[in-house]
Design an enzyme around this catalytic site. Structure first.
Site, PDB file in Angstrom:
ATOM      1  N   TYR A 165       6.145  -9.838   6.989  1.00  0.00           N
ATOM      2  CA  TYR A 165       5.926  -8.417   7.242  1.00  0.00           C
ATOM      3  C   TYR A 165       6.375  -8.078   8.655  1.00  0.00           C
ATOM      4  O   TYR A 165       6.231  -8.886   9.580  1.00  0.00           O
ATOM      5  CB  TYR A 165       4.446  -8.058   7.096  1.00  0.00           C
TER       6      TYR A 165
ATOM      7  N   ASP B 210       0.819  -1.208   0.000  1.00  0.00           N
ATOM      8  CA  ASP B 210       0.000   0.000   0.000  1.00  0.00           C
ATOM      9  C   ASP B 210       0.855   1.260   0.000  1.00  0.00           C
ATOM     10  O   ASP B 210       2.070   1.210   0.237  1.00  0.00           O
ATOM     11  CB  ASP B 210      -0.909   0.016   1.233  1.00  0.00           C
TER      12      ASP B 210
END
Length: 276
Positions: free
Chosen positions: A109, A56
């Site tokens: 992540y 994103d």
């Protein structure tokens, strides 16, 4: 004709995410410009250019991957010379034709929080255990996701200096999923939720809205594939990217000191009375 995989790192602050979008800067867009400028590919479609994952807007990466076909030799510095400083190709590999960059076995992540005294990492770790395994993560993304079921291999909570590190490992993730998972863990840490409340959030019959955490603290650390990739890391590219990160760290630290001094001065004025 060879199939090539590139390992790409970037600071996401100045980009509208990884994937190409019209009229806005993206990491993929800059990368394609560099590959075309270096004469490595002529057209993304003809080169069968593919990306491993979309991050994103504002999210960073140390190990995203892309792949494409080319007849040209790969020179990492030639590509990097055509890229902005905040995007670097760190390594490349020649891969077998069946290799699918879009389907890693695992994505890693990392979310970084500034540690506050009130934070309870033990309760966060207890809550994180509920995420492990296969679940419907509808409450951790958009309700209209076609397939909200995802498998989380592990969630690890650790403390490093003044930071809390949250490492999340899984095959694939929904939009904003990691940032909403971190939001839920933070709510547990602050006593707004109990660790066992995570089970309720994973109940698809109960609609819950979670505000995603800011993207600036999220890093795509690495991707793991089922086949061994003989990556050729470029030492100079590493050196340049580390130098940029350290330069930005010094700048942000100086900016923080200035803001703290301004804040302290205003507080002094408040404490001693404001006068015209």
């Amino acid at each position: 004709m060879r199939k090539i995989a590139l390992k790409v790192a970037y600071i996401g602050t100045n980009y509208h995410g990884f994937q190409r979008q019209p009229d806005v800067p993206t990491v993929e867009g800059k990368l394609l410009e560099a590959l075309e400028g270096a004469g490595i590919i002529e057209d993304p479609k003809k080169a069968r250019f593919q990306i491993a994952g979309r991050t994103d807007r504002g999210v960073h990466a140390l190990g995203n991957f892309v792949s494409f076909f080319t007849e040209e030799d790969i020179h990492v510095n030639q590509i990097n010379d055509l890229l902005p400083r905040d995007i670097r190709v760190l390594a490349w590999a020649s891969v077998m034709y069946p290799f699918k960059v879009r389907y890693p076995l695992e994505r890693h992540y990392r979310y970084i929080l500034h540690r506050e005294e009130s934070m309870d990492t033990d309760s966060m770790a207890e809550a994180a255990a509920h995420f492990r395994g296969t679940h419907d993560f509808s409450n951790f993304s958009r309700r209209r996701e076609r397939d909200p079921v995802r498998r989380i291999n592990d969630v690890r909570i650790s403390e490093v200096g003044d930071s809390i590190i949250i490492d999340v490992y899984g095959e694939s993730f929904l939009w904003q999923m990691v940032r909403k998972m971190v939001r839920a863990l933070l709510m547990v840490s602050e006593g707004e939720l109990a660790p066992d409340d995570m089970a309720g959030l994973l109940d698809t019959d109960r609609r819950v809205f979670l505000e995603p955490m800011p993207p600036e603290n999220l890093i795509l650390m690495d991707l793991k594939y089922g086949v061994k990739i003989k990556l050729r890391h470029d030492e100079y590219a590493f050196k340049r990217f580390i130098s940029l990160l350290e330069e930005e760290f010094r700048l942000y630290r100086e900016m923080s000191l200035v803001r703290r001094a301004m804040s302290d001065h205003l507080r002094d004025l408040q404490e001693h009375g404001l006068t015209d």
